[in-house]
Scaffold this motif. Structure first.
Motif, PDB file in Angstrom:
ATOM      1  N   SER A  28      11.222  12.803  31.376  1.00  0.00           N
ATOM      2  CA  SER A  28      10.982  11.830  30.309  1.00  0.00           C
ATOM      3  C   SER A  28      10.160  12.517  29.225  1.00  0.00           C
ATOM      4  CB  SER A  28      10.233  10.609  30.854  1.00  0.00           C
ATOM      5  OG  SER A  28       9.962   9.701  29.807  1.00  0.00           O
ATOM      6  N   TYR A  29      10.655  12.470  27.983  1.00  0.00           N
ATOM      7  CA  TYR A  29       9.975  13.171  26.898  1.00  0.00           C
ATOM      8  C   TYR A  29      10.311  12.502  25.568  1.00  0.00           C
ATOM      9  CZ  TYR A  29      14.617  15.200  26.160  1.00  0.00           C
ATOM     10  OH  TYR A  29      15.962  15.358  25.936  1.00  0.00           O
ATOM     11  N   SER A  30       9.498  12.806  24.569  1.00  0.00           N
ATOM     12  CA  SER A  30       9.761  12.313  23.217  1.00  0.00           C
ATOM     13  C   SER A  30      10.773  13.219  22.527  1.00  0.00           C
ATOM     14  CB  SER A  30       8.455  12.270  22.417  1.00  0.00           C
ATOM     15  OG  SER A  30       8.707  12.122  21.042  1.00  0.00           O
ATOM     16  N   SER A  85       2.497  13.855  25.170  1.00  0.00           N
ATOM     17  CA  SER A  85       2.015  14.227  23.840  1.00  0.00           C
ATOM     18  C   SER A  85       1.762  12.927  23.100  1.00  0.00           C
ATOM     19  CB  SER A  85       3.046  15.084  23.096  1.00  0.00           C
ATOM     20  OG  SER A  85       4.203  14.319  22.807  1.00  0.00           O
ATOM     21  N   GLN A  86       1.168  13.009  21.903  1.00  0.00           N
ATOM     22  CA  GLN A  86       0.933  11.785  21.149  1.00  0.00           C
ATOM     23  C   GLN A  86       2.238  11.119  20.762  1.00  0.00           C
ATOM     24  OE1 GLN A  86      -2.116  10.618  20.979  1.00  0.00           O
ATOM     25  NE2 GLN A  86      -1.310   8.739  20.091  1.00  0.00           N
ATOM     26  N   ASP A  87       3.273  11.922  20.512  1.00  0.00           N
ATOM     27  CA  ASP A  87       4.589  11.351  20.212  1.00  0.00           C
ATOM     28  C   ASP A  87       5.142  10.599  21.414  1.00  0.00           C
ATOM     29  OD1 ASP A  87       4.924  12.416  17.528  1.00  0.00           O
ATOM     30  OD2 ASP A  87       5.055  14.366  18.487  1.00  0.00           O
ATOM     31  N   PHE A  88       4.929  11.131  22.617  1.00  0.00           N
ATOM     32  CA  PHE A  88       5.364  10.448  23.836  1.00  0.00           C
ATOM     33  C   PHE A  88       4.643   9.117  23.975  1.00  0.00           C
ATOM     34  CE2 PHE A  88       4.848   9.306  28.251  1.00  0.00           C
ATOM     35  CZ  PHE A  88       6.084   9.554  28.824  1.00  0.00           C
ATOM     36  N   VAL A  89       3.319   9.144  23.765  1.00  0.00           N
ATOM     37  CA  VAL A  89       2.514   7.930  23.935  1.00  0.00           C
ATOM     38  C   VAL A  89       2.952   6.843  22.964  1.00  0.00           C
ATOM     39  CG1 VAL A  89       0.175   7.004  23.708  1.00  0.00           C
ATOM     40  CG2 VAL A  89       0.546   9.168  24.882  1.00  0.00           C
ATOM     41  N   GLN A  90       3.329   7.243  21.753  1.00  0.00           N
ATOM     42  CA  GLN A  90       3.711   6.265  20.738  1.00  0.00           C
ATOM     43  C   GLN A  90       5.156   5.805  20.858  1.00  0.00           C
ATOM     44  OE1 GLN A  90       2.743   8.330  17.137  1.00  0.00           O
ATOM     45  NE2 GLN A  90       0.560   7.867  17.280  1.00  0.00           N
ATOM     46  N   VAL A 122      -4.074   9.217  26.477  1.00  0.00           N
ATOM     47  CA  VAL A 122      -3.217   8.791  27.582  1.00  0.00           C
ATOM     48  C   VAL A 122      -3.387   7.293  27.801  1.00  0.00           C
ATOM     49  CG1 VAL A 122      -2.687   9.116  30.021  1.00  0.00           C
ATOM     50  CG2 VAL A 122      -3.413  11.064  28.640  1.00  0.00           C
ATOM     51  N   PRO A 123      -2.304   6.508  27.871  1.00  0.00           N
ATOM     52  CA  PRO A 123      -2.412   5.064  28.106  1.00  0.00           C
ATOM     53  C   PRO A 123      -3.128   4.766  29.423  1.00  0.00           C
ATOM     54  CG  PRO A 123      -0.187   5.652  27.435  1.00  0.00           C
ATOM     55  CD  PRO A 123      -0.906   6.936  27.694  1.00  0.00           C
ATOM     56  N   LEU A 124      -3.758   3.592  29.474  1.00  0.00           N
ATOM     57  CA  LEU A 124      -4.548   3.238  30.655  1.00  0.00           C
ATOM     58  C   LEU A 124      -3.720   3.245  31.930  1.00  0.00           C
ATOM     59  CD1 LEU A 124      -6.836   0.327  29.401  1.00  0.00           C
ATOM     60  CD2 LEU A 124      -7.438   2.700  29.835  1.00  0.00           C
ATOM     61  N   PRO A 200      -1.577  -0.633  26.088  1.00  0.00           N
ATOM     62  CA  PRO A 200      -2.914  -0.161  26.452  1.00  0.00           C
ATOM     63  C   PRO A 200      -3.941  -1.264  26.652  1.00  0.00           C
ATOM     64  CG  PRO A 200      -2.015   1.170  24.675  1.00  0.00           C
ATOM     65  CD  PRO A 200      -1.107  -0.002  24.840  1.00  0.00           C
ATOM     66  N   LEU A 201      -3.661  -2.488  26.141  1.00  0.00           N
ATOM     67  CA  LEU A 201      -4.618  -3.584  26.273  1.00  0.00           C
ATOM     68  C   LEU A 201      -4.338  -4.469  27.482  1.00  0.00           C
ATOM     69  CD1 LEU A 201      -4.969  -4.744  22.556  1.00  0.00           C
ATOM     70  CD2 LEU A 201      -6.381  -3.133  23.822  1.00  0.00           C
ATOM     71  N   LYS A 202      -3.173  -4.302  28.101  1.00  0.00           N
ATOM     72  CA  LYS A 202      -2.797  -5.187  29.197  1.00  0.00           C
ATOM     73  C   LYS A 202      -3.706  -5.030  30.409  1.00  0.00           C
ATOM     74  CE  LYS A 202       2.062  -5.648  27.899  1.00  0.00           C
ATOM     75  NZ  LYS A 202       3.475  -5.375  28.268  1.00  0.00           N
ATOM     76  N   GLU A 203      -4.319  -3.847  30.557  1.00  0.00           N
ATOM     77  CA  GLU A 203      -5.196  -3.623  31.700  1.00  0.00           C
ATOM     78  C   GLU A 203      -6.470  -4.449  31.608  1.00  0.00           C
ATOM     79  OE1 GLU A 203      -4.735  -1.718  34.405  1.00  0.00           O
ATOM     80  OE2 GLU A 203      -2.693  -1.245  33.813  1.00  0.00           O
ATOM     81  N   VAL A 204      -6.893  -4.788  30.398  1.00  0.00           N
ATOM     82  CA  VAL A 204      -8.177  -5.472  30.231  1.00  0.00           C
ATOM     83  C   VAL A 204      -8.036  -6.885  29.665  1.00  0.00           C
ATOM     84  CG1 VAL A 204      -9.560  -3.391  30.030  1.00  0.00           C
ATOM     85  CG2 VAL A 204      -8.424  -4.271  28.022  1.00  0.00           C
ATOM     86  N   LEU A 205      -6.940  -7.173  28.973  1.00  0.00           N
ATOM     87  CA  LEU A 205      -6.700  -8.516  28.450  1.00  0.00           C
ATOM     88  C   LEU A 205      -5.546  -9.139  29.226  1.00  0.00           C
ATOM     89  CD1 LEU A 205      -7.007  -8.113  24.563  1.00  0.00           C
ATOM     90  CD2 LEU A 205      -8.640  -9.147  26.133  1.00  0.00           C
TER      91      LEU A 205
END
Length: 406
Positions: A28-30, A85-90, A122-124, A200-205
């Motif tokens: 899996s890659y960007s 990479s940041q491209d992968f994260v986005q 890196v996402p949570l 990234p917010l689903k872990e805390v909200l």
């Protein structure tokens, strides 16, 4: 640990595929990292005959739903490799593949091999994994080592992995850009999507309505409506006023020269000319600078709205910060200790809420940038964060700076 058993003097042994497997590796890659990824896969396939690597552009079934293709290919692979990479994260598709691979790993103990190609946030939901660094001189040998190791032995054979930092107080969760940020004028207040809560917010909200309500408060800020918001209009108005001033001076001088005794009115003409000229120049400069002042007031209004949103989010250990009208920062920060410090004063809860309203946006931005301009003033003061200033310290320093009282 440089190679798997049997590497010296003989070909590496890739574990055979089981009956339910079609691939040794799902990658899996960007698309931005395609060149590097294809070079790695080509080298692996050229070196190890029989190695089956799943790449979406050649192995996905045409005509099938993309989600079904991703799920089936991960399910039919021995291992999963993520090129981070940041491209992968986005990339939403890459994050989806990462989620499915982790789901498969939880069900079947399928190994997931994250490769850090370039530094990124890196996402949570991936932060508990460990990764290989692409810049490591032994990186290729380590990848081969993992591919050669059977899945049931892989957990005891991971070569030199380093954990990604876990969730900690002060960690940046997300940088959220407004809708159509690339084509949004600088004077316009951004509108932020409330359709779904970002990953990234689903872990805390846990409650999406909290996120929607908080962002909805910010979307209530209206953009400036005056035509002076356009730089071209301000420049044209400024030039017009300057020309009008020059014309007025000219008319005054001409009318003074028409008098019978022009020498006696020289002082009067000069005084009026200077006054009129200065008046119009001041009006021109004011016209050019008006929108900057208006934008500053609009930004102050947005910061107060962010403070209102933080009064909701602080209960979930999340704070919002904004420095421009089209970008938001979400930060995970534990505020309970700071809240207890406020509660020691009379009307402590009201003071805490007022502090959130006035200072929480600036505090969140300081956490994002890991920079506290006034932190030297707090040297020796006990805080609630291991790194940086806690919220109650930050509020105290801001009040000291502005001459306010806590």
């Amino acid at each position: 640990m440089d190679s798997c058993p049997g590497e010296e003097g003989m070909a590496l042994a890739i574990p055979p595929l089981r009956q339910s497997e079609k691939f040794h590796l799902f990658v899996s890659y960007s698309s931005m990292d395609a060149a590097w990824t294809h070079m790695l896969i080509s080298r692996l396939e050229a070196t190890h005959a029989g190695l089956r690597v799943c790449l979406h552009q050649r192995d996905f079934t045409p005509g099938r739903n993309v989600l079904e293709n991703i799920a089936d290919c991960i399910h039919q692979s021995q291992k999963v490799l993520l090129v981070l990479s940041q491209d992968f994260v986005q990339s939403r598709w890459c994050l989806l593949e990462a989620d499915l691979s982790l789901f498969g790993y939880c069900l079947e103990r399928k190994p997931v091999i994250p490769v850090l190609l370039r530094p990124c946030q890196v996402p949570l939901h991936l932060s508990h994994l460990t990764y290989l660094e692409a810049t490591d001189s032994r990186f290729y040998n380590k990848v081969v080592q993992l591919l050669c190791t059977p899945n049931h032995r892989l957990a005891r054979s991971l070569p030199g992995l380093r954990p990604v930092p876990s969730l900690y107080s002060g960690k940046t969760l997300l940088t959220l850009n407004c809708i159509n940020r690339d084509i949004l004028p600088s004077w316009k207040v951004g509108t932020f999507s409330t359709l779904s809560i970002p990953d990234p917010l689903k872990e805390v909200l846990e409650d999406p309505e909290v996120y929607k309500h908080a962002v909805g408060i910010l979307n209530g800020v209206q953009s400036p409506r005056s035509c002076l918001r356009y730089l071209g209009c301000r420049i044209v108005l400024g030039i017009f006023l300057i020309l009008l001033a020059m014309l007025s001076v000219f008319l005054i001088v001409v009318s003074g020269l028409d008098q019978e005794n022009p020498g006696g009115s020289v002082f009067h003409i000069a005084t009026v000319s200077v006054f009129v000229c200065l008046l119009f120049v001041v009006l021109a400069v004011n016209s050019l600078c008006w929108f900057r002042r208006f934008s500053k007031r609009k930004m102050q209004e947005l910061v107060l709205r962010v403070g209102e949103a933080n009064q909701l989010l602080a209960r979930h250990s999340v704070l919002l910060g904004c420095e421009t009208m089209n970008k938001l920062y979400f930060v995970f920060v534990l505020l309970e200790d700071c809240r207890r410090a406020f509660l020691q004063a009379p009307d402590g809860e009201a003071l805490f809420q007022e502090a959130l309203l006035r200072f929480s946006s600036a505090y969140a931005c300081c956490l994002v940038h890991a920079h506290f301009p006034l932190c030297e003033d707090a040297a020796g003061a006990q805080g609630h964060l291991e790194l940086g200033l806690c919220f109650c310290q930050f509020v105290s320093l801001q009040l000291k700076k502005t001459g306010g009282s806590g």
